[in-house]
Design an enzyme around this catalytic site. Structure first.
Site, PDB file in Angstrom:
ATOM      1  N   VAL A   1      -5.348 -46.508  17.189  1.00  0.00           N
ATOM      2  CA  VAL A   1      -5.465 -47.700  16.244  1.00  0.00           C
ATOM      3  C   VAL A   1      -6.833 -46.995  15.398  1.00  0.00           C
ATOM      4  O   VAL A   1      -6.315 -47.900  14.530  1.00  0.00           O
ATOM      5  CB  VAL A   1      -6.468 -49.225  16.842  1.00  0.00           C
ATOM      6  CG1 VAL A   1      -7.087 -49.921  16.400  1.00  0.00           C
ATOM      7  CG2 VAL A   1      -5.488 -49.801  18.195  1.00  0.00           C
ATOM      8  N   THR A   2      -7.598 -46.124  15.566  1.00  0.00           N
ATOM      9  CA  THR A   2      -8.790 -46.289  14.582  1.00  0.00           C
ATOM     10  C   THR A   2      -7.959 -44.984  12.641  1.00  0.00           C
ATOM     11  O   THR A   2      -6.235 -44.247  13.334  1.00  0.00           O
ATOM     12  CB  THR A   2      -9.009 -44.501  14.547  1.00  0.00           C
ATOM     13  OG1 THR A   2      -9.879 -45.253  15.953  1.00  0.00           O
ATOM     14  CG2 THR A   2     -10.126 -44.111  14.025  1.00  0.00           C
TER      15      THR A   2
ATOM     16  N   HIS B   1       1.683 -45.174   8.664  1.00  0.00           N
ATOM     17  CA  HIS B   1       1.098 -46.626   8.512  1.00  0.00           C
ATOM     18  C   HIS B   1       0.297 -46.546   7.523  1.00  0.00           C
ATOM     19  O   HIS B   1      -1.076 -46.358   7.501  1.00  0.00           O
ATOM     20  CB  HIS B   1       0.100 -47.317   9.736  1.00  0.00           C
ATOM     21  CG  HIS B   1       0.029 -48.470   9.716  1.00  0.00           C
ATOM     22  ND1 HIS B   1      -0.018 -49.605   9.329  1.00  0.00           N
ATOM     23  CD2 HIS B   1      -2.307 -48.271  10.199  1.00  0.00           C
ATOM     24  CE1 HIS B   1      -1.035 -50.471   9.739  1.00  0.00           C
ATOM     25  NE2 HIS B   1      -2.062 -49.849   9.940  1.00  0.00           N
TER      26      HIS B   1
HETATM   27  N1  APR Z   1     -17.638 -42.866  20.054  1.00  0.00           N
HETATM   28  C1  APR Z   1     -17.977 -43.970  20.317  1.00  0.00           C
HETATM   29  N2  APR Z   1     -17.795 -45.189  19.414  1.00  0.00           N
HETATM   30  C2  APR Z   1     -17.887 -44.749  17.933  1.00  0.00           C
HETATM   31  C3  APR Z   1     -18.341 -43.302  17.448  1.00  0.00           C
HETATM   32  C4  APR Z   1     -18.586 -42.609  18.603  1.00  0.00           C
HETATM   33  N3  APR Z   1     -17.622 -41.410  18.356  1.00  0.00           N
HETATM   34  N4  APR Z   1     -18.860 -43.536  16.638  1.00  0.00           N
HETATM   35  C5  APR Z   1     -17.993 -45.024  16.188  1.00  0.00           C
HETATM   36  N5  APR Z   1     -17.857 -45.952  16.531  1.00  0.00           N
HETATM   37  C6  APR Z   1     -18.021 -46.835  17.080  1.00  0.00           C
HETATM   38  C7  APR Z   1     -19.023 -47.330  16.171  1.00  0.00           C
HETATM   39  O1  APR Z   1     -20.028 -48.063  16.440  1.00  0.00           O
HETATM   40  C8  APR Z   1     -18.290 -49.000  15.810  1.00  0.00           C
HETATM   41  O2  APR Z   1     -19.007 -49.834  16.260  1.00  0.00           O
HETATM   42  O3  APR Z   1     -16.796 -47.618  16.450  1.00  0.00           O
HETATM   43  C9  APR Z   1     -16.844 -49.070  16.030  1.00  0.00           C
HETATM   44  C10 APR Z   1     -16.069 -49.027  15.061  1.00  0.00           C
HETATM   45  O4  APR Z   1     -15.549 -50.785  14.721  1.00  0.00           O
HETATM   46  P1  APR Z   1     -16.188 -51.336  13.410  1.00  0.00           P
HETATM   47  O5  APR Z   1     -16.779 -51.105  12.446  1.00  0.00           O
HETATM   48  O6  APR Z   1     -15.841 -52.623  13.562  1.00  0.00           O
HETATM   49  O7  APR Z   1     -14.631 -51.433  12.884  1.00  0.00           O
HETATM   50  P2  APR Z   1     -12.769 -52.070  13.504  1.00  0.00           P
HETATM   51  O8  APR Z   1     -12.802 -52.878  12.098  1.00  0.00           O
HETATM   52  O9  APR Z   1     -13.529 -52.086  14.237  1.00  0.00           O
HETATM   53  O10 APR Z   1     -12.234 -50.430  12.945  1.00  0.00           O
HETATM   54  C11 APR Z   1     -12.057 -49.754  13.599  1.00  0.00           C
HETATM   55  O11 APR Z   1      -9.937 -49.563  13.648  1.00  0.00           O
HETATM   56  O12 APR Z   1      -8.272 -50.687  12.450  1.00  0.00           O
HETATM   57  C12 APR Z   1      -9.155 -49.345  12.616  1.00  0.00           C
HETATM   58  O13 APR Z   1      -9.506 -48.612  10.041  1.00  0.00           O
HETATM   59  C13 APR Z   1      -9.612 -49.358  11.155  1.00  0.00           C
HETATM   60  O14 APR Z   1     -10.057 -47.280  11.654  1.00  0.00           O
HETATM   61  C14 APR Z   1     -11.150 -47.987  11.634  1.00  0.00           C
HETATM   62  C15 APR Z   1     -10.858 -48.684  13.386  1.00  0.00           C
END
Ligand code: APR
Length: 311
Positions: free
Chosen positions: A118-119, A175
């Protein structure tokens, strides 16, 4: 539950994914994040909602990977989201490093899992997951078109004042801003929207779909969309876990389909027990093909810059 879904990243998207998977009783959920306490807290909070929501899914939150062992599906949502003015491509390097580290840990523990990425930028992130996991191509798939098509359908339903259930939408390509919504394959009760709406309205809905993510980012200001992205990822997981063989637009690895080689990009696929079981090829007009090729070029340039950085 007899299935296990691991969700990496317990942020906005990840937590919404965990909630939907549990409430639909698709599987037990392991929620992983690097922030101490965050996945534990969210998993416990969701578990405590279970009696009210009447589900028996178990949710575990953790900062390590052991509990993910033997997952049927791993959904990766970890990474940084967009802020206003950023494109998905701006997230490339940071999220590629995060993705590589996660896949290195999760893949050996769940060697038979299907990875739903998804990222963002999702097409390029699929490459990182594919290269790092060494999983077969059918077991790495990106969430992109289900969300784009859902946005397109929502806009069509609002425009025509009809149920979303009567709508279907077709979106190809990466995307991002080069995505290719195809109005002539987008229908209401089987009727192409090109027969129901004047061209300028069709164009306006296509444009709104293309910038659907940015519209939310501009409104939220502190992050990007998560309810619809989570719903889209869970629709994919549902089709895989229940072997429903839904045809959904997803980022899949192309090896000659649509004339595109060795690239993840959005195309209609059949999603079932084995992941991407089939890639559906449709005939495109010259204009549509040119738009798809342009989108593929944009994805390829991201992948090439990752390769140059050794990611
Ligand atoms: N391992 C585990 N979790 C991690 C890591 C890692 N190495 N690095 C970052 N995270 C976690 C962060 O701590 C955070 O809780 O990923 C989470 C991301 O959450 P948000 O900042 O709320 O972002 P979100 O809106 O969920 O989007 C995440 O999905 O839709 C895509 O473009 C968006 O790339 C983005 C991703």
């Amino acid at each position: 539950m007899d299935k296990k879904v691991t969700v990496v990243g317990a942020g906005n998207v990840g937590a919404s994914v965990a909630q939907r998977v549990a409430e639909k009783e698709l599987a037990d959920v392991v929620l992983i994040d690097i922030v101490e306490g965050l996945p534990q807290g969210k998993a416990l909070d969701l578990q405590e909602a279970a009696p009210v929501e009447k589900h028996d899914a178990r949710l575990v939150g953790t900062n390590t990977y052991e509990a993910s062992e033997g997952s049927d599906i791993v959904i990766v949502t970890a990474g940084i989201p967009r802020k206003p003015g950023m494109s998905r491509a701006d997230l490339l390097t940071t999220n590629a490093e995060i993705m590589k580290g996660i896949i290195e840990q999760v893949a050996p523990l769940s060697p038979d899992a299907i990875l739903i990425i998804v990222t963002n930028p999702v097409d390029a992130m699929c490459h990182v997951a594919f290269e790092t996991s060494k999983f077969p191509k059918n077991r790495v798939v990106g969430m992109s078109g289900v969300l784009d098509a859902a946005r397109f359908r929502a806009f069509v339903a609002m425009e025509l004042n009809v149920s979303v259930e009567s709508t279907h939408a077709f979106v190809l390509g990466g995307h991002g801003r080069t995505m290719v919504p195809l109005p002539r394959y987008s229908t209401v009760a089987g009727i192409p929207i090109t027969e129901l709406l004047p061209q300028d309205r069709v164009d306006a809905l296509v444009e709104r779909t293309r910038y659907g993510g940015a519209e939310i980012v501009d409104l939220l200001k502190t992050g990007s969309a998560y309810y619809a992205p989570a719903a889209a990822a869970v629709e994919m997981a549902d089709s895989i876990l229940k072997d429903r063989k839904k045809i959904l637009p997803c980022a899949a690895y192309l090896q000659g389909e649509y004339g595109i080689h060795d690239l993840f990009i959005g195309v209609p696929v059949t999603l079932g027990r084995d992941g991407v079981e089939q890639i559906i090829e449709v005939t495109l007009t010259e204009e549509e093909r040119a738009a798809l090729n342009k989108s593929a070029d944009a994805v390829r340039s991201l992948v090439e810059s990752l390769e140059k950085m050794g990611l």
